[in-house]
Enzyme design. Structure first.
Site, PDB file in Angstrom:
ATOM      1  N   ASP A 150       5.786   4.383   5.338  1.00  0.00           N
ATOM      2  CA  ASP A 150       6.591   3.302   5.931  1.00  0.00           C
ATOM      3  C   ASP A 150       6.447   1.989   5.145  1.00  0.00           C
ATOM      4  OD1 ASP A 150       3.904   3.232   6.998  1.00  0.00           O
ATOM      5  OD2 ASP A 150       4.577   1.727   8.446  1.00  0.00           O
ATOM      6  N   HIS A 151       5.883   2.090   3.923  1.00  0.00           N
ATOM      7  CA  HIS A 151       5.748   0.904   3.055  1.00  0.00           C
ATOM      8  C   HIS A 151       6.287   1.148   1.649  1.00  0.00           C
ATOM      9  CE1 HIS A 151       3.467  -1.470   5.995  1.00  0.00           C
ATOM     10  NE2 HIS A 151       3.206  -0.258   6.457  1.00  0.00           N
TER      11      HIS A 151
ATOM     12  N   HIS B  74       0.851  -1.202   0.000  1.00  0.00           N
ATOM     13  CA  HIS B  74       0.000   0.000   0.000  1.00  0.00           C
ATOM     14  C   HIS B  74       0.879   1.242   0.000  1.00  0.00           C
ATOM     15  CE1 HIS B  74       0.648  -0.623   4.327  1.00  0.00           C
ATOM     16  NE2 HIS B  74       0.129   0.564   4.589  1.00  0.00           N
TER      17      HIS B  74
ATOM     18  N   HIS C  48       1.449   3.898   2.022  1.00  0.00           N
ATOM     19  CA  HIS C  48       1.980   4.656   3.163  1.00  0.00           C
ATOM     20  C   HIS C  48       3.513   4.774   3.128  1.00  0.00           C
ATOM     21  CE1 HIS C  48      -1.914   3.963   5.690  1.00  0.00           C
ATOM     22  NE2 HIS C  48      -2.013   5.008   4.882  1.00  0.00           N
TER      23      HIS C  48
ATOM     24  N   ASP D 278      -0.354  -4.063   6.235  1.00  0.00           N
ATOM     25  CA  ASP D 278      -1.049  -3.520   7.408  1.00  0.00           C
ATOM     26  C   ASP D 278      -2.526  -3.924   7.417  1.00  0.00           C
ATOM     27  OD1 ASP D 278       1.302  -2.299   8.139  1.00  0.00           O
ATOM     28  OD2 ASP D 278       0.617  -0.243   7.823  1.00  0.00           O
TER      29      ASP D 278
ATOM     30  N   HIS E 108      -7.589  -0.643   5.398  1.00  0.00           N
ATOM     31  CA  HIS E 108      -6.537   0.241   5.941  1.00  0.00           C
ATOM     32  C   HIS E 108      -6.304   1.374   4.938  1.00  0.00           C
ATOM     33  CE1 HIS E 108      -2.901   1.328   8.114  1.00  0.00           C
ATOM     34  NE2 HIS E 108      -2.173   1.176   7.027  1.00  0.00           N
TER      35      HIS E 108
ATOM     36  N   HIS F 120       4.207  -4.959  11.126  1.00  0.00           N
ATOM     37  CA  HIS F 120       4.573  -4.259  12.366  1.00  0.00           C
ATOM     38  C   HIS F 120       4.602  -5.211  13.551  1.00  0.00           C
ATOM     39  CE1 HIS F 120       4.181  -0.018  10.932  1.00  0.00           C
ATOM     40  NE2 HIS F 120       3.312  -0.553  10.078  1.00  0.00           N
TER      41      HIS F 120
END
Ligand code: ZN
Ligand code: FE
Length: 255
Positions: free
Chosen positions: A61-62, A57, A59, A134, A115, A172
């Site tokens: 942190d991805h 996805h 984001h 996530d 998400h 995570h």
């Protein structure tokens, strides 16, 4: 297919870096790009060259490390269209039912909105592995930033339908706090109590609680159990899976 090797390592604050390597061909993919430097160093330490990026996805942190890893390795990027919100459009945009090849390894794509709306999961049936980003966490699930509870419950149901022995790699390490919440809504669930004890013991030794399995999550994770009559009754929505899922998610947000 030879069984691929998965290497998991901490990244950033509480993300996991994940590399999957096909020994037959030497191809290596990074699942998402939370931190380019850490991921490149992990690949180098293994003697692997990253040839693909598999995004789940959009984001930061991805997909935030995509550009740096592409610049360093020339890796091809596959993922959902939404990655273009923070990075360049993937070389190949993936949809439900598509397959992705890493050498001799084949992953099936599941769309799991909730998400984010474009979130996807990579499932490798022959290796019994799923990379869930996530969408699903050990004893938890991702926050509903973009999707509705109905969408996320249907995404959970797709993951519930995978074989119980599928090994699930989440993005995570949130399991200790997830366990405390899960016990607040499903206190008498023996599988959950045993799982929570195991998480406590592992975290006390600094060990990862990821990966988990589909079977374990179906037995203990309240977000995978909105169809369970006891949980439905406890949160006041007997017979209603979506309302139960929504209520459990709402309580977790406030926990
Ligand atoms: Zn995310
Ligand atoms: Fe994340």
């Amino acid at each position: 297919m030879t069984q691929p090797i998965v290497h998991i390592f901490p990244c950033l604050q509480d993300n996991y870096g994940l590399l999957i390597h096909d020994p037959a061909t030497g191809e290596t993919a990074t699942i998402d790009t939370p931190d380019a430097g850490t991921i490149l160093a992990a690949a180098e330490a293994k003697g692997w060259k990253i040839t693909q990026i598999w995004n789940t996805h959009w984001h930061q942190d991805h997909a935030g490390g995509n550009a740096e890893i592409v610049a360093a390795t020339g890796a091809k990027v596959v993922g959902p269209q939404e990655v273009d919100r923070i990075a360049t459009v993937p070389d190949r945009v993936l949809h439900e039912g598509d397959t992705v090849k890493l050498g001799s390894v084949t992953a099936n794509i599941l769309e799991t909105p909730g998400h984010t709306l474009g979130h996807i999961v990579y499932h490798i049936p022959a290796a019994k592995i799923a990379f869930v980003g996530d969408t699903l966490f050990a004893l938890g699930c991702g926050r509903l930033f973009e999707g509705t509870p109905g969408q996320m419950w249907s995404s959970m149901s797709k993951l519930r339908a995978l074989p119980d022995d599928t090994v699930v790699y989440c993005a995570h390490e949130y399991t200790a706090s997830n366990a405390a919440f899960a016990l607040s809504v499903d206190a008498e669930n023996k599988d959950l109590i045993a799982y929570a004890d195991d998480v406590k013991a592992k975290r006390a030794k600094g060990l990862a609680t990821v990966p988990t399995t589909v079977g374990r999550e179906k037995a203990a994770n309240p977000f995978m159990r909105a169809n369970d009559p006891k949980l439905q009754a406890f949160v006041g929505h007997a017979g209603d899976e979506v309302a139960t899922f929504a209520e459990v998610r709402e309580r977790k947000n406030k926990f």
